[in-house]
Motif scaffolding. Structure first.
Motif, PDB file in Angstrom:
ATOM      1  N   GLU A   1      -1.319  -3.672 -16.013  1.00 31.99           N
ATOM      2  CA  GLU A   1      -1.558  -3.460 -17.438  1.00 31.99           C
ATOM      3  C   GLU A   1      -0.579  -4.288 -18.287  1.00 31.99           C
ATOM      4  O   GLU A   1      -0.961  -4.919 -19.258  1.00 31.99           O
ATOM      5  CB  GLU A   1      -1.368  -1.979 -17.737  1.00 31.99           C
ATOM      6  N   LYS A   2       0.710  -4.261 -17.860  1.00 31.95           N
ATOM      7  CA  LYS A   2       1.736  -4.971 -18.630  1.00 31.95           C
ATOM      8  C   LYS A   2       1.803  -6.452 -18.274  1.00 31.95           C
ATOM      9  O   LYS A   2       2.544  -7.219 -18.887  1.00 31.95           O
ATOM     10  CB  LYS A   2       3.112  -4.341 -18.364  1.00 31.95           C
ATOM     11  N   LYS A   3       1.106  -6.818 -17.204  1.00 37.47           N
ATOM     12  CA  LYS A   3       1.080  -8.203 -16.695  1.00 37.47           C
ATOM     13  C   LYS A   3       2.482  -8.686 -16.303  1.00 37.47           C
ATOM     14  O   LYS A   3       2.828  -9.845 -16.456  1.00 37.47           O
ATOM     15  CB  LYS A   3       0.437  -9.142 -17.715  1.00 37.47           C
ATOM     16  N   ARG A   4       3.301  -7.781 -15.852  1.00 33.76           N
ATOM     17  CA  ARG A   4       4.591  -8.132 -15.247  1.00 33.76           C
ATOM     18  C   ARG A   4       4.967  -7.010 -14.272  1.00 33.76           C
ATOM     19  O   ARG A   4       4.539  -5.863 -14.437  1.00 33.76           O
ATOM     20  CB  ARG A   4       5.678  -8.316 -16.298  1.00 33.76           C
ATOM     21  N   LEU A   5       5.786  -7.385 -13.268  1.00 35.62           N
ATOM     22  CA  LEU A   5       6.118  -6.393 -12.242  1.00 35.62           C
ATOM     23  C   LEU A   5       7.012  -5.308 -12.824  1.00 35.62           C
ATOM     24  O   LEU A   5       8.056  -5.603 -13.398  1.00 35.62           O
ATOM     25  CB  LEU A   5       6.811  -7.069 -11.061  1.00 35.62           C
TER      26      LEU A   5
ATOM     27  N   SER B   1       0.823  -1.218   0.000  1.00 36.95           N
ATOM     28  CA  SER B   1       0.000   0.000   0.000  1.00 36.95           C
ATOM     29  C   SER B   1       0.853   1.262   0.000  1.00 36.95           C
ATOM     30  O   SER B   1       0.388   2.318  -0.431  1.00 36.95           O
ATOM     31  CB  SER B   1      -0.898   0.024   1.229  1.00 36.95           C
ATOM     32  N   ALA B   2       2.065   1.155   0.505  1.00 42.98           N
ATOM     33  CA  ALA B   2       2.923   2.356   0.589  1.00 42.98           C
ATOM     34  C   ALA B   2       3.712   2.594  -0.686  1.00 42.98           C
ATOM     35  O   ALA B   2       4.551   3.493  -0.734  1.00 42.98           O
ATOM     36  CB  ALA B   2       3.872   2.233   1.773  1.00 42.98           C
ATOM     37  N   ILE B   3       3.464   1.769  -1.693  1.00 43.33           N
ATOM     38  CA  ILE B   3       4.158   1.946  -2.983  1.00 43.33           C
ATOM     39  C   ILE B   3       3.216   2.677  -3.939  1.00 43.33           C
ATOM     40  O   ILE B   3       1.991   2.495  -3.874  1.00 43.33           O
ATOM     41  CB  ILE B   3       4.567   0.565  -3.559  1.00 43.33           C
ATOM     42  N   ASN B   4       3.803   3.461  -4.807  1.00 46.37           N
ATOM     43  CA  ASN B   4       3.019   4.260  -5.749  1.00 46.37           C
ATOM     44  C   ASN B   4       2.006   3.393  -6.501  1.00 46.37           C
ATOM     45  O   ASN B   4       2.379   2.403  -7.147  1.00 46.37           O
ATOM     46  CB  ASN B   4       3.994   4.921  -6.732  1.00 46.37           C
ATOM     47  N   TYR B   5       0.732   3.794  -6.452  1.00 45.66           N
ATOM     48  CA  TYR B   5      -0.331   3.005  -7.088  1.00 45.66           C
ATOM     49  C   TYR B   5      -0.208   3.012  -8.608  1.00 45.66           C
ATOM     50  O   TYR B   5      -0.700   2.107  -9.275  1.00 45.66           O
ATOM     51  CB  TYR B   5      -1.702   3.527  -6.640  1.00 45.66           C
ATOM     52  N   THR B   6       0.465   4.019  -9.142  1.00 48.56           N
ATOM     53  CA  THR B   6       0.663   4.049 -10.593  1.00 48.56           C
ATOM     54  C   THR B   6       1.511   2.851 -11.014  1.00 48.56           C
ATOM     55  O   THR B   6       1.289   2.259 -12.074  1.00 48.56           O
ATOM     56  CB  THR B   6       1.368   5.362 -10.990  1.00 48.56           C
ATOM     57  N   LEU B   7       2.479   2.494 -10.157  1.00 50.94           N
ATOM     58  CA  LEU B   7       3.329   1.332 -10.467  1.00 50.94           C
ATOM     59  C   LEU B   7       2.498   0.051 -10.488  1.00 50.94           C
ATOM     60  O   LEU B   7       2.670  -0.806 -11.355  1.00 50.94           O
ATOM     61  CB  LEU B   7       4.438   1.194  -9.419  1.00 50.94           C
ATOM     62  N   HIS B   8       1.599  -0.065  -9.492  1.00 50.07           N
ATOM     63  CA  HIS B   8       0.717  -1.249  -9.461  1.00 50.07           C
ATOM     64  C   HIS B   8      -0.124  -1.304 -10.737  1.00 50.07           C
ATOM     65  O   HIS B   8      -0.263  -2.357 -11.372  1.00 50.07           O
ATOM     66  CB  HIS B   8      -0.224  -1.197  -8.260  1.00 50.07           C
TER      67      HIS B   8
END
Lengths: 507, 503
Positions: B260-264, B248-255
């Motif tokens: 979207e890209k189906k990879r981390l 939760s403390a990581i940027n939600y845009t990254l999630h």
């Protein structure tokens, strides 16, 4: 010639001189620093004759020896012009050498047999930090004078650095201290600057000493108190006189003066009174003194004029970072403790003898915050930062922001080092703020003064980098370290060394 | 916008009313009344207001007013249920406590006025669920929620989200702002569900698992137990909570990008790398310091990990079984507390649900300092501050500097006022940092096992709740929300003067 950057000696006529830029900077600074210690030792030795004279031979032998050595060695150092990084390195080296050299005086001439304590005492003296670990109660006048006069040397060196080295070192584009133009206007050349500042120091000390003689303080103590007050060192052999209201008021006057910018003082003494009193930083400085004194007076809950004068004295001891050791009020609240820490952090005007963050920088930061508020409403607006009548350049603003960042980082790292050895968080933070602002004394939350002699050796040593970097305005020290590291890296990488040598000598 | 926000709050209370049905209906009437009252208020605001000017000042006013109103009406359930009414205190203090808990909830701070004098476990499940739900609604942002259902906001939607979201601006992850807001909420809701499931599997009951999932995904830190996560004394639950907080403390845009890209896609982000590095280093150092202070390796590692993560993510749960127990970091040594204060100050990543100054600002500060020091040494060199592969523009540095300075000024003012009100310095300082960073607990008298009632007087708590609101909206919207009303009143006064002169 491949190793020209490394070459220690290059034949220049009949004398072989040190020519490597790093070594020139290091040795030039060290020679000046040690020479000053020698001179101080000779003066202290002569002054000791007024007392028992027991320390006179030691002082004179030590002082004469090192001054002669330094004078002789000077001919071996090239007179080439130093660039910015080298100037900073020279100043840092000079400061460190005088500290190191002076610590031997404490080691051999006092009962202190621990080198770490001698080093701490020497650092506290030269950095004008009002902390002491050696008991000078039984020492002769010579040694006490030496301890006190070291503060004057440290303070004088710092102000010269601010007025002469920093602006001259960055003629091209930027400045590290405030009012570069004003500094160069007032002191166009080094010689004049040196003379003017020395005369300001001398006159202030003489005046304060003479006025202190009207109170129940003897001449020697008056002289010591004056030097401690004007240099913002805060060292005194006893604190009994601080209870006297007239002594408090006179010393307060001394501290007000020493917290003022050298430019303002010079304008005042050279008759440009209107120009001096127009300084907006001066207004802010007085406002801070008045507000802080009133708050302390209100929170002390004691009432009466003596309490008001004590409040003014404590506020000034913190703002000017002099740090005279005065016992706490009867009613010492947490707010008082925080206010004093804040005042010590802020410190006095820029280009003054005091340490700390300094009012001009604080005003720039406050202006930056207001600009940000305006920019939130008008994102495309071009908002200039104007302090008083002066429009501050963006480069200067960025440097102040960086200074704030580094200042806070040093406080944090020092506090971490102190707390790891078992100190409480409050005392750790308070000690590190005191050290970087070169103030003192360190107090606990109840206002009781914590003697540094109760600290472990590690804790005392942890305070030294903060004290030194604080006294030398932080950035020159960091630049010096960076410069040394980069030179060491070059030295350790033969390929890079070869390239540099080829560039400097295409043959 | 405020109307819709109030309708959402009303819906949340309605859910809590249903929950109270399973719990001997202790707070049923109070919650039902609150649902109706707030629902009517929301409907009134929704129908009686229309979209006006959307300049920056109006956006700040709109966002600030929404948060103030939501916090105010959020006290209604507490007041109707008499949650903070107790013998020996007057109505003003009850009002302050209710408002404090409401603001702490919606801002996802987690600071609480419950304590030994008024325990959490003595409350009904309806009120407790409502308390957890306030954090969940506030965690992702009420305004983001409103924007996701209000297409009429159009272009000003991003400005509104920007004014509410933590960090230096919101990146669009979809062409339309509404879609962006919806995506954020989908990720948030899915994460909450996953955490609830994991907590349930780890040994929590359904009610507690759902309740804690709500406050884990929002990095809020409210718990349904007095000793917070320490109540279960379970390593598995602590691990789930830690992972929940970290995600939760990581940027939600990254999630969103990763989905979207189906990879981390996280490892390419410099802020993420710094965050992970800082947290790992913090855990290592604090573990070593705790071992030095006499803790066993296992206990030291467990407590260091949990408390570093909970503070670095601005979560705010505690794992101590009681005051002075192993997990009570307020009783740890000075060095560990100082390191924890660092995490309290900096918090997590931008664009996440966490609070604090944010790691990105720290990185920008470091990069900028390095650049300036180098440029002083080499005045003719063109040196750029960099973060990862990107150059940091001067405008961003200025924004960050401005933010940090205003933050610092607020901390100094807050600490000075709190100490003048009689609180000790460490409690005041950490309380100010904690509330401005929406952290939850602090140091001194407000450790993980303590209540803010123990540390601060009612005026002090009033100041701190204001700081929570200021901190939640990243300072500026709250400070500038009165610009439009001020401008309008000046305009009105000028008009009246002109009319009088004409007459």
């Amino acid at each position: 010639m491949i190793f020209s950057r490394l070459s220690v000696r290059v034949n220049s006529g009949s004398v072989t001189t040190v020519n490597s830029p790093v070594l020139v900077a290091l040795s030039r600074g060290a020679l000046v620093g040690i020479f000053a210690v020698g001179l101080l030792a000779i003066i202290s030795g002569l002054l000791d004759l007024s007392d028992s004279g027991n320390d006179t031979p030691s002082f004179l032998i030590f002082g004469t020896l090192i001054t002669i050595c330094c004078a002789y060695l000077t001919r071996y150092v090239s007179e080439k012009k130093l660039n910015r990084s080298e100037s900073f390195l020279a100043v840092t080296s000079g400061f460190l050498s005088s500290i190191l050299c002076s610590s031997f005086i404490y080691l051999f001439m006092t009962d202190e047999k621990n080198f770490a304590n001698a080093l701490f005492e020497s650092t506290a003296a030269f950095t004008t930090t009002s902390l002491t670990v050696i008991d000078f109660g039984m020492s002769g006048n010579g040694l006490i004078f030496y301890r006190t006069a070291s503060q004057l040397f440290g303070s004088f060196a710092a102000i010269l650095l601010a007025v002469m080295v920093l602006p001259i070192a960055d003629n091209n584009s930027r400045s590290l201290t405030s009012g570069r133009h004003a500094t160069q206007e007032t002191f166009p050349d080094r010689r004049k600057a040196l003379k003017s500042i020395a005369s300001i120091y001398l006159v202030s000390i003489v005046l304060l000493t003479l006025t202190l003689l009207t109170t129940p303080v003897d001449f020697f103590e008056a002289l010591l108190l004056s030097i401690s007050s004007i240099s913002t060192g805060g060292f005194s052999i006893s604190s009994e006189h601080f209870g006297n209201s007239s002594v408090q008021l006179l010393l307060s006057a001394g501290m007000i003066t020493t917290g003022m910018s050298i430019l303002v003082i010079w304008r005042l003494v050279s008759g440009k009174i209107y120009s001096a009193i127009r300084s907006s930083e001066l207004h802010a400085y007085f406002l801070l003194i008045v507000v802080a004194s009133l708050l302390l007076f209100l929170w002390s809950d004691e009432g009466g004029t003596s309490s008001l004068s004590s409040s003014l004295f404590i506020a000034l001891a913190s703002i000017s970072t002099t740090g005279f050791h005065i016992p706490p009020f009867g009613n010492w609240s947490e707010a008082t403790a925080f206010l004093l820490l804040f005042l010590v952090t802020v410190g006095p005007m820029s280009l003054s003898n005091g340490g700390g963050f300094q009012i001009h920088r604080l005003r720039i930061l406050i202006a930056v915050s207001f600009r940000e508020l305006v920019r939130q409403l008008h994102p495309r607006a071009v908002v200039k930062i104007i302090i008083g009548d002066e429009s501050i350049k963006e480069e200067r603003v960025r440097e102040v922001v960086v200074f704030q960042f580094l200042f806070t980082s040093v406080i944090f790292l020092t506090a971490i080092a102190l707390t790891i050895s078992g100190m409480s968080m409050y005392e750790g933070v308070s000690s590190s703020i005191t050290a970087i602002s070169t103030a003192g004394p360190i107090r606990n939350a109840e206002g009781v003064i914590i003697e540094v002699s109760s600290f472990s050796v590690g804790e005392r040593l942890a305070l030294l980098p903060a004290m030194i970097s604080g006294r030398l305005y932080l950035i020159p020290v960091l630049i010096s370290i960076g410069y040394l590291l980069s030179e060491a890296r070059t030295f350790l990488r033969p390929r890079r060394r070869l390239l540099q040598a080829m560039r400097s000598d295409p043959r | 916008m405020t109307g819709i926000a109030l309708l959402f709050v009303s819906a949340g209370i309605a859910v809590s009313t249903l929950v109270s049905l399973f719990d001997k209906r202790v707070d049923f009437i109070a919650l039902l009344t609150a649902t109706v009252v707030i629902g009517l208020l929301g409907a009134f605001f929704f129908t009686s207001t229309k979209l006006g000017k959307t300049d920056q000042a109006s956006i700040f006013t709109a966002v600030g007013t929404t948060w103030l109103l939501v916090s105010l009406v959020g006290t209604i359930p507490y007041l109707l249920a008499g949650t903070f009414t107790r013998a020996g205190i007057g109505i003003p203090e009850v009002l302050v406590d209710s408002l404090f808990e409401s603001v702490s909830g919606f801002t996802a701070s987690g600071s609480t006025v419950f304590g030994l004098h008024n325990t959490i476990e003595s409350q009904g499940s309806g009120i407790l669920f409502y308390r957890q739900l306030t954090q969940w609604m506030g965690g992702m942002g009420i305004v983001v929620l409103v924007v996701s259902v209000l297409p009429s906001l159009r272009a000003s939607g991003l400005g509104l989200i920007d004014a509410e979201a933590p960090g230096a601006g919101v990146e669009r992850i979809a062409p339309r702002v509404v879609e962006t807001a919806k995506k954020f909420w989908y990720i948030y809701a899915s994460l909450t569900l996953l955490i609830a499931l994991a907590l349930f599997i780890s040994g929590m009951g359904v009610f507690d698992a759902v309740s804690h999932a709500l406050t884990t995904a929002s990095t809020g830190g409210f718990s349904t137990k007095d000793s917070s996560i320490g109540y279960w004394n379970s390593g598995a639950i602590e691990i789930v909570v830690m992972f929940g907080f970290l995600i939760s403390a990581i940027n939600y845009t990254l999630h969103a990008r990763s989905l979207e890209k189906k990879r981390l896609d996280h490892a390419s982000d410099p802020e993420f790398k710094s965050f992970v590095g800082v947290v790992a280093t913090g855990i290592l150092f604090i573990t070593l310091l705790l071992i030095k202070d006499g803790f066993s390796v296992g206990t030291a590692l467990r407590n260091a990990s949990f408390n570093v993560v909970t503070l670095a993510t601005s979560g705010g749960y505690g794992n101590a079984l009681g005051r002075g127990e192993a997990g009570d970091f307020a009783s740890w040594s000075g060095s560990t507390q100082l390191l924890l204060l660092f995490f309290i100050i900096f918090g997590g990543c931008t664009g996440s649900t966490s609070g604090g100054v944010k790691i990105m600002r720290l990185r920008i500060g470091l990069a900028h300092s390095y650049r300036i020091l180098r440029s002083i040494r080499r005045p003719r060199a063109l040196i750029q501050a960099r973060m990862g592969n990107r150059t940091i523009p001067d405008s961003l540095v200025e924004r960050v500097a401005g933010f940090v300075i205003v933050y610092g000024v607020l901390v100094i003012i807050g600490t000075l006022i709190l100490t003048a009100l009689g609180t000790d310095l460490i409690t005041s300082l950490s309380g100010t940092f904690s509330t401005l960073g929406n952290m939850g607990p602090g140091l001194g008298e407000i450790g993980p096992t303590s209540s803010f009632v123990d540390g601060f007087s009612a005026p002090g708590r009033l100041l701190l709740l204001l700081f929570m609101l200021i901190g939640r909206l990243e300072i500026f919207p709250m400070l500038l929300m009165f610009v439009v009303p001020y401008r309008n009143s000046v305009k009105n006064i000028r008009n009246i003067k002109r009319d009088t002169r004409d007459l």
